[in-house]
Design a protein around this motif. Structure first.
Motif, mmCIF file in Angstrom:
data_model
loop_
_atom_site.group_PDB
_atom_site.id
_atom_site.type_symbol
_atom_site.label_atom_id
_atom_site.label_comp_id
_atom_site.label_asym_id
_atom_site.label_seq_id
_atom_site.Cartn_x
_atom_site.Cartn_y
_atom_site.Cartn_z
ATOM 1 N N ALA A 59 0.805 -1.226 0.000
ATOM 2 C CA ALA A 59 0.000 0.000 0.000
ATOM 3 C C ALA A 59 0.835 1.271 0.000
ATOM 4 O O ALA A 59 0.271 2.373 0.005
ATOM 5 N N ASP A 60 2.162 1.144 -0.004
ATOM 6 C CA ASP A 60 2.998 2.345 -0.069
ATOM 7 C C ASP A 60 2.863 3.013 -1.430
ATOM 8 O O ASP A 60 2.276 2.467 -2.368
ATOM 9 N N TYR B 168 3.343 4.502 -5.162
ATOM 10 C CA TYR B 168 3.780 3.830 -6.383
ATOM 11 C C TYR B 168 5.286 3.883 -6.559
ATOM 12 O O TYR B 168 5.915 2.899 -6.955
ATOM 13 N N HIS B 169 5.910 5.020 -6.242
ATOM 14 C CA HIS B 169 7.365 5.147 -6.405
ATOM 15 C C HIS B 169 8.098 4.209 -5.461
ATOM 16 O O HIS B 169 9.024 3.495 -5.872
ATOM 17 N N HIS B 170 7.714 4.199 -4.201
ATOM 18 C CA HIS B 170 8.428 3.388 -3.223
ATOM 19 C C HIS B 170 8.149 1.903 -3.419
ATOM 20 O O HIS B 170 9.043 1.067 -3.224
ATOM 21 N N PHE B 171 6.939 1.557 -3.835
ATOM 22 C CA PHE B 171 6.651 0.169 -4.164
ATOM 23 C C PHE B 171 7.513 -0.283 -5.341
ATOM 24 O O PHE B 171 8.101 -1.370 -5.328
ATOM 25 N N ALA B 172 7.596 0.553 -6.387
ATOM 26 C CA ALA B 172 8.368 0.186 -7.573
ATOM 27 C C ALA B 172 9.859 0.109 -7.272
ATOM 28 O O ALA B 172 10.575 -0.723 -7.839
ATOM 29 N N GLU B 173 10.357 0.977 -6.396
ATOM 30 C CA GLU B 173 11.764 0.880 -5.987
ATOM 31 C C GLU B 173 12.049 -0.478 -5.346
ATOM 32 O O GLU B 173 13.078 -1.107 -5.633
ATOM 33 N N ALA B 174 11.149 -0.912 -4.479
ATOM 34 C CA ALA B 174 11.333 -2.209 -3.829
ATOM 35 C C ALA B 174 11.248 -3.336 -4.846
ATOM 36 O O ALA B 174 12.001 -4.322 -4.762
ATOM 37 N N LEU B 175 10.373 -3.209 -5.814
ATOM 38 C CA LEU B 175 10.219 -4.226 -6.854
ATOM 39 C C LEU B 175 11.527 -4.410 -7.630
ATOM 40 O O LEU B 175 11.935 -5.534 -7.937
ATOM 41 N N THR C 227 -3.087 -6.655 11.898
ATOM 42 C CA THR C 227 -1.824 -5.915 11.940
ATOM 43 C C THR C 227 -0.775 -6.637 11.108
ATOM 44 O O THR C 227 -0.502 -7.823 11.343
ATOM 45 N N ASP C 228 -0.185 -5.933 10.167
ATOM 46 C CA ASP C 228 0.866 -6.510 9.332
ATOM 47 C C ASP C 228 2.209 -6.235 9.991
ATOM 48 O O ASP C 228 2.841 -5.195 9.744
ATOM 49 N N THR C 229 2.651 -7.157 10.832
ATOM 50 C CA THR C 229 3.919 -6.968 11.533
ATOM 51 C C THR C 229 5.122 -7.224 10.635
ATOM 52 O O THR C 229 6.258 -6.922 11.020
ATOM 53 N N ASP C 230 4.895 -7.782 9.445
ATOM 54 C CA ASP C 230 6.005 -8.033 8.520
ATOM 55 C C ASP C 230 6.381 -6.780 7.726
ATOM 56 O O ASP C 230 7.554 -6.409 7.655
ATOM 57 N N TRP C 231 5.392 -6.139 7.107
ATOM 58 C CA TRP C 231 5.676 -5.017 6.217
ATOM 59 C C TRP C 231 4.863 -3.762 6.521
ATOM 60 O O TRP C 231 5.082 -2.725 5.893
ATOM 61 N N GLY C 232 3.935 -3.845 7.443
ATOM 62 C CA GLY C 232 3.239 -2.631 7.880
ATOM 63 C C GLY C 232 2.134 -2.155 6.963
ATOM 64 O O GLY C 232 1.802 -0.964 6.973
ATOM 65 N N LYS C 233 1.528 -3.044 6.169
ATOM 66 C CA LYS C 233 0.439 -2.611 5.294
ATOM 67 C C LYS C 233 -0.733 -2.109 6.137
ATOM 68 O O LYS C 233 -1.240 -2.831 6.994
ATOM 69 N N GLY C 234 -1.118 -0.862 5.896
ATOM 70 C CA GLY C 234 -2.182 -0.243 6.659
ATOM 71 C C GLY C 234 -1.707 0.609 7.818
ATOM 72 O O GLY C 234 -2.514 1.177 8.555
ATOM 73 N N ARG C 235 -0.387 0.779 7.966
ATOM 74 C CA ARG C 235 0.117 1.500 9.138
ATOM 75 C C ARG C 235 0.031 3.014 8.969
ATOM 76 O O ARG C 235 -0.071 3.745 9.957
ATOM 77 N N SER C 236 0.099 3.524 7.746
ATOM 78 C CA SER C 236 0.186 4.963 7.518
ATOM 79 C C SER C 236 -1.150 5.528 7.059
ATOM 80 O O SER C 236 -2.043 4.809 6.597
ATOM 81 N N VAL C 237 -1.263 6.846 7.162
ATOM 82 C CA VAL C 237 -2.459 7.527 6.665
ATOM 83 C C VAL C 237 -2.601 7.292 5.166
ATOM 84 O O VAL C 237 -3.705 7.081 4.656
ATOM 85 N N ARG D 293 -4.062 3.795 4.511
ATOM 86 C CA ARG D 293 -5.487 3.728 4.838
ATOM 87 C C ARG D 293 -6.325 4.576 3.886
ATOM 88 O O ARG D 293 -7.465 4.228 3.572
ATOM 89 N N PHE D 294 -5.772 5.676 3.436
ATOM 90 C CA PHE D 294 -6.462 6.559 2.488
ATOM 91 C C PHE D 294 -6.800 5.812 1.199
ATOM 92 O O PHE D 294 -7.872 5.998 0.617
ATOM 93 N N ASN D 295 -5.890 4.957 0.750
ATOM 94 C CA ASN D 295 -6.109 4.217 -0.491
ATOM 95 C C ASN D 295 -6.702 2.829 -0.269
ATOM 96 O O ASN D 295 -6.952 2.098 -1.232
ATOM 97 N N GLY D 296 -6.918 2.442 0.999
ATOM 98 C CA GLY D 296 -7.538 1.163 1.295
ATOM 99 C C GLY D 296 -9.050 1.233 1.158
ATOM 100 O O GLY D 296 -9.589 2.069 0.440
#
Length: 575
Positions: free
Chosen positions: A362-363, A365-372, A451-461, A464-467
């Motif tokens: 859920a991060d 697009y730029h940061h997701f693509a960097e990780a990819l 709670t996603d303790t592995d990668w934190g999906k849903g941790r930031s505003v 959640r804004f895009n969820g």
């Protein structure tokens, strides 16, 4: 052809930065020509959301949003570093709101506060709203024949054969049968579109980047600024160290033009030039797919470099988006950017070629693509978005719209993989079945706990804004549990370059000794990004593009050279 051979200012490139520069210069009293290599205005801006990151903008302040330029400075210092080469960041923060106000006073370019639109990183000074503004929708019919000059958006961002939809429209379309307000909204959109198609090739209700481009075009019409289409720059003309004009290649042949106050490069950065991409991209293993406008071939940076301009290289070199490849009838494919519609929703994960999750889906697009990009076996290998058919029906996946029950068409096209079991899906993906099963089982346990303790999906505003706000307790987490299961291959694609020409706070291009090359400016992606390869929030390419267009135009208008300085002796040309 141009109506004359000499202008005060020649701007090369009709994207947002170039059009903003031309407009601001015209309203500063300069005689301006805007040149564009393609048939269309807008460049990559036309494909974008049309959002600008403008700390301290008055539109948000008028709504009572509690934010300030000082807080934005704190945020940028935290995510980029306090060092501000040549004061570019300070200049941007000082002038961004003024640039937007100038356009609002003198032109038809209008922005509205984007409301809740969080910054992309969790850091001191980050804001959830107040910094993003978006172009106000525009009626393309007002452009007359110039409507055809607005570069169309990506085809998958239109529905019903050419109707543009923004984020609010998408939500209404998804919920059209759930609430009467959504139904009426959609009914109005469809009725308007049906009328449009009687006389136009696509819908004339323009939103997002198309609305911004159209508003710039209308304003250029109003200001009497000519736009010379299909005119690609070949050479910068220089006399005794000063840039005094350009040589263009047009449909009618070569054209040499003089610029009394200078030339502004707004060609879109490194673009699709393969040599630039291999030199400044994150890996020499290959060249990533690109979302950049096809006409952008990097000639702005190349022409300046031939005059001794310094190229300011940033880590990574580019700004990124994850894309899927949509098969086309000719056997090729087009790219679909996965921005916010699917990755953040509950019930989806991204796995690499080993079958493991590798980042917070859920991060941004730029940061997701960097990780990819960092995933094994290396650059150029796809990852996969994994979900079940119930997810696709509810939220859609890539170009597959919400409400889709039958996936056969997408499987047969080769766009989507699906199987009744995870083992069968893993076999199609070419990854170890045991690993995929373990990854999904682990994710499901986290999802049930909320709670996603592995990668934190849903941790930031932002997450959640895009969820899915209607899903709890975590709007980004739900189990993947019932077959058939689905997988969609995704790649990293560049949407703009961060590496570009070194410039000063006025947009003047600098040489290796950090001295200005007289008469030469750069804005937009031709100018090295003030964000220096980081991606702090929405609109961090368009915000600086328009701001430095405003600053470059102001400096050029105040720096009219004398007749002696624009003389024709000892001329040199550089391509």
């Amino acid at each position: 052809m141009a109506s004359k051979s000499a202008y005060d200012l020649i701007v090369v490139g009709a994207g947002a930065g170039g059009m903003a520069t031309a407009l601001c210069a015209a309203h500063r009293g300069l005689d301006v020509l805007l040149c564009e290599a393609s048939d269309f205005a807008g460049g990559t801006t036309a494909f974008s959301a049309g959002t600008l990151w403008v700390p301290g903008n008055r539109a948000s302040q008028a709504l009572g949003t509690a934010d300030s330029v000082a807080r934005a400075r704190t945020y940028l210092d935290a995510v980029i570093g306090a060092h501000d080469p040549r004061g570019l960041r300070a200049a941007f923060l000082e002038s961004a709101a003024d640039a937007v106000d100038f356009l609002a006073r003198h032109t038809q370019v209008r922005f509205a506060a984007a409301g809740l639109h969080p910054d992309y990183l969790i850091s001191e000074g980050a804001a959830t709203e107040g910094r993003a503004v978006a172009a106000v929708p525009y009626d393309g019919r007002l452009l007359g024949d110039d409507f055809r000059r607005v570069r169309p958006p990506l085809p998958d961002f239109m529905v019903l054969g050419g109707m543009m939809v923004g984020k609010a429209d998408v939500q209404a379309l998804i919920g059209r049968y759930r609430h009467w307000r959504h139904f009426l909204h959609v009914a109005k959109l469809v009725t308007r579109h049906a009328v449009d198609r009687l006389t136009h090739s696509r819908g004339t209700r323009l939103v997002m980047g198309n609305a911004l481009v159209a508003r710039f075009l209308a304003s250029l019409q109003e200001a009497g600024v000519p736009v010379l289409y299909r005119s690609r720059m070949q050479v910068l003309r220089q006399v005794e160290g000063r840039v005094v004009g350009v040589e263009l290649l047009t449909d009618e042949g070569p054209l040499s033009l003089t610029a009394r106050c200078g030339v502004v490069l707004a060609c879109g950065g490194l673009g699709r030039d393969e040599a630039w991409r291999r030199q400044f991209g994150p890996s020499e293993a290959g060249v990533s797919p690109s979302l950049v406008a096809p006409a952008n071939l990097g000639e702005g940076v190349r022409s300046a470099a031939s005059l001794g301009a310094h190229i300011d290289a940033h880590e990574g070199g580019y700004f990124w988006q994850p894309v899927s490849r949509v098969p086309t009838a000719d056997g090729g494919h087009r790219l679909f950017p996965h921005l916010y519609l699917d990755r953040a929703k509950p019930g989806l994960i991204a796995v690499n070629r080993a079958g493991d999750r590798f980042t917070n889906e859920a991060d941004s697009y730029h940061h997701f693509a960097e990780a990819l990009w960092r995933q094994p076996p290396g650059p150029g290998a796809p990852a996969h978005l994994v979900c079940d058919a119930r997810f696709v029906q509810r939220y859609g996946l890539g170009v597959i719209p919400p409400g889709t029950r039958r996936l056969r068409r997408y499987r047969e096209q080769g766009y989507l993989l699906s199987a009744e079991t995870l083992d069968g899906l893993a076999a199609q993906m070419g990854i170890p079945a045991a690993t995929l099963r373990a990854t999904v089982e682990r994710f499901n346990a986290l999802a049930r706990n909320g709670t996603d303790t592995d990668w934190g999906k849903g941790r930031s505003v932002l997450n959640r804004f895009n969820g899915d706000a209607a899903h709890g307790p975590n709007p980004c987490l739900a189990p993947i549990q019932d077959g058939p299961f689905c997988a969609l291959a995704i790649w990293q694609a560049d949407a703009a370059s961060s590496t570009g020409l070194s410039c000063d706070a006025h947009g003047r291009v600098l040489n290796a000794e950090e001295q200005p090359i007289a008469g030469l400016y750069a804005v937009g992606n031709d100018m090295a990004s003030v964000m220096r390869g980081t991606y702090p929030g929405p609109g961090i390419t368009l915000g600086p593009a328009i701001t430095f267009g405003y600053r470059a135009a102001t400096h050029a208008a105040a720096s009219r050279p004398t007749a002696t300085e624009t003389g024709a002796d000892t001329e040199r040309t550089h391509s």
